[in-house]
Design an enzyme around this catalytic site. Structure first.
Site, mmCIF file in Angstrom:
data_model
loop_
_atom_site.group_PDB
_atom_site.id
_atom_site.type_symbol
_atom_site.label_atom_id
_atom_site.label_comp_id
_atom_site.label_asym_id
_atom_site.label_seq_id
_atom_site.Cartn_x
_atom_site.Cartn_y
_atom_site.Cartn_z
ATOM 1 N N ASN A 9 0.862 -1.188 0.000
ATOM 2 C CA ASN A 9 0.000 0.000 0.000
ATOM 3 C C ASN A 9 0.898 1.237 0.000
ATOM 4 O O ASN A 9 1.514 1.555 1.016
ATOM 5 C CB ASN A 9 -0.894 -0.033 1.252
ATOM 6 C CG ASN A 9 -1.692 1.240 1.424
ATOM 7 O OD1 ASN A 9 -1.804 2.048 0.497
ATOM 8 N ND2 ASN A 9 -2.250 1.440 2.612
ATOM 9 N N LYS A 11 0.061 4.242 -0.197
ATOM 10 C CA LYS A 11 -0.622 5.398 0.408
ATOM 11 C C LYS A 11 -0.490 6.631 -0.505
ATOM 12 O O LYS A 11 -0.495 6.492 -1.720
ATOM 13 C CB LYS A 11 -0.074 5.668 1.809
ATOM 14 C CG LYS A 11 -0.033 4.399 2.670
ATOM 15 C CD LYS A 11 0.119 4.709 4.107
ATOM 16 C CE LYS A 11 0.356 3.417 4.876
ATOM 17 N NZ LYS A 11 0.076 3.544 6.280
ATOM 18 N N HIS A 95 -9.513 0.851 4.981
ATOM 19 C CA HIS A 95 -8.213 1.061 5.636
ATOM 20 C C HIS A 95 -8.431 2.006 6.825
ATOM 21 O O HIS A 95 -9.240 2.940 6.752
ATOM 22 C CB HIS A 95 -7.212 1.665 4.645
ATOM 23 C CG HIS A 95 -5.818 1.688 5.189
ATOM 24 N ND1 HIS A 95 -5.387 2.646 6.072
ATOM 25 C CD2 HIS A 95 -4.779 0.836 5.016
ATOM 26 C CE1 HIS A 95 -4.124 2.389 6.400
ATOM 27 N NE2 HIS A 95 -3.739 1.302 5.774
ATOM 28 N N GLU A 97 -6.873 4.439 7.950
ATOM 29 C CA GLU A 97 -6.696 5.877 7.691
ATOM 30 C C GLU A 97 -7.949 6.473 7.079
ATOM 31 O O GLU A 97 -8.274 7.639 7.295
ATOM 32 C CB GLU A 97 -5.463 6.090 6.783
ATOM 33 C CG GLU A 97 -4.167 5.885 7.569
ATOM 34 C CD GLU A 97 -2.984 5.423 6.741
ATOM 35 O OE1 GLU A 97 -3.022 5.510 5.505
ATOM 36 O OE2 GLU A 97 -2.003 4.955 7.356
ATOM 37 N N GLU A 167 -5.341 -5.323 10.427
ATOM 38 C CA GLU A 167 -4.320 -4.303 10.633
ATOM 39 C C GLU A 167 -4.603 -3.558 11.935
ATOM 40 O O GLU A 167 -5.423 -2.622 11.957
ATOM 41 C CB GLU A 167 -4.341 -3.291 9.488
ATOM 42 C CG GLU A 167 -4.094 -3.883 8.118
ATOM 43 C CD GLU A 167 -3.541 -2.837 7.165
ATOM 44 O OE1 GLU A 167 -2.418 -3.010 6.715
ATOM 45 O OE2 GLU A 167 -4.235 -1.837 6.911
ATOM 46 N N GLY A 173 2.343 2.034 10.685
ATOM 47 C CA GLY A 173 3.259 3.167 10.538
ATOM 48 C C GLY A 173 3.935 3.584 11.830
ATOM 49 O O GLY A 173 4.532 4.663 11.896
ATOM 50 N N SER A 212 3.460 -2.428 10.216
ATOM 51 C CA SER A 212 4.919 -2.392 10.389
ATOM 52 C C SER A 212 5.608 -3.710 10.038
ATOM 53 O O SER A 212 6.567 -4.111 10.692
ATOM 54 C CB SER A 212 5.283 -1.927 11.805
ATOM 55 O OG SER A 212 4.799 -0.615 12.023
HETATM 56 C C1 PEP Z 1 -0.789 0.013 5.986
HETATM 57 O O1 PEP Z 1 -0.905 1.215 5.828
HETATM 58 O O2 PEP Z 1 -1.636 -0.749 5.483
HETATM 59 C C2 PEP Z 1 0.359 -0.492 6.740
HETATM 60 C C3 PEP Z 1 0.332 -1.724 7.150
HETATM 61 O O3 PEP Z 1 1.386 0.406 6.979
HETATM 62 P P1 PEP Z 1 2.818 0.081 7.625
HETATM 63 O O4 PEP Z 1 3.325 -1.210 7.033
HETATM 64 O O5 PEP Z 1 3.679 1.248 7.279
HETATM 65 O O6 PEP Z 1 2.604 -0.057 9.103
#
Ligand code: PEP
Length: 251
Positions: A9, A11, A95, A97, A167, A173, A212
């Site tokens: 992703n 973003k 997601h 966000e 997630e 992040g 992460s």
């Molecule tokens: C995401 O935004 O779906 C995600 C898992 O981000 P990150 O790997 O940076 O934590």
């Protein structure tokens, strides 16, 4: 047997130049046999990435799509049928966000989920709890509710053509990763919730972990029985790192 999937992703990152560089790096990356690799560029760059990855065996998806399948008067949105027409196969729905910053509700997300499927896209439904919810012991309740919202609206059959990404919001992040056992426990609960309605659908659906993930922790996470790969944010912006995560899924 479920095929592992590793999905990146991107973003809201990238310029034409950096996207070209990343696309070229991904195109040169050896993909382990038996796994699916996908990337989700910003909408603006989807066509550029589809062209750049032609013949490379990497699926391209969108990070978001409209609540209605067909094109029309909906300023600023992209219809899932338009995404399908340019060659997208997947779309992220829910997601964290978008749930938290944009304020998308379960009702809006259900409409996006259905519109995506109607357009021939496979939705990747993202679910996960906040740190506050985890600390209050509400993880399974929250994730279960996010999942139920779709099951109640469309029935369990909707997951015959969907992917689920667990997630935890506190791990996205932040550099904090759920331990393999923490992630496995939630994945097992998701599969169990689906199995109550339809064991075959539950057994077939790909459940990705996101939060992460990097090359250093991917193998351990992907080694858990109910974790079928990962949704990768930050680490997917580096082709070498993403390639190493893909190899971890292939082993
Ligand atoms: C995401 O935004 O779906 C995600 C898992 O981000 P990150 O790997 O940076 O934590």
């Amino acid at each position: 047997m479920r095929r592992p999937m590793v999905a990146g992703n991107w973003k809201m990152h990238g310029t034409r130049a950096s996207v070209a560089e990343l696309t070229q790096g991904l195109g040169e990356m050896p993909i382990p046999s038996g796994i699916e690799v996908a990337v989700f560029p910003p909408a603006l760059f989807i066509s550029q990435v589809i062209d750049g990855l032609e013949g490379k065996g990497i699926i391209v998806g969108a990070q978001n799509s409209a609540v209605q399948p067909e094109q029309g008067a909906l300023t600023g949105e992209v219809a899932p049928s338009q995404l399908a027409e340019v060659g997208c196969k997947l779309v992220l729905v829910g997601h964290s966000e978008r749930r938290q910053i944009i304020g998308e509700s379960d009702e809006v997300l259900n409409r996006k989920f259905a519109a995506a499927q109607k357009s021939g896209l496979t939705p990747v439904l993202c679910v996960g709890e906040t740190l506050e919810e985890r600390e209050a012991g509400k993880t399974l309740e929250v994730v279960g509710r996010q999942l139920s919202s779709v099951i109640d609206a469309f029935g369990i059959a909707a997951f015959a053509n969907a992917v689920i990404a667990y997630e935890p919001v506190w791990a996205i992040g932040t550099g904090l990763t759920a331990s393999p056992q923490q992630a496995q426990d939630v994945h097992a609960a998701i599969r169990k919730q689906l199995a109550v309605k339809d064991a075959e659908v539950a057994n077939k659906v790909q459940l990705l972990y996101g939060g992460s993930v990097k090359a250093a922790n991917a193998a351990e996470l992907f080694g858990m029985p109910d974790i079928d790969g990962g949704l990768i944010g930050g680490a997917s912006l580096n082709a070498d790192e993403f390639g190493a995560i893909c190899r971890a899924a292939g082993n």
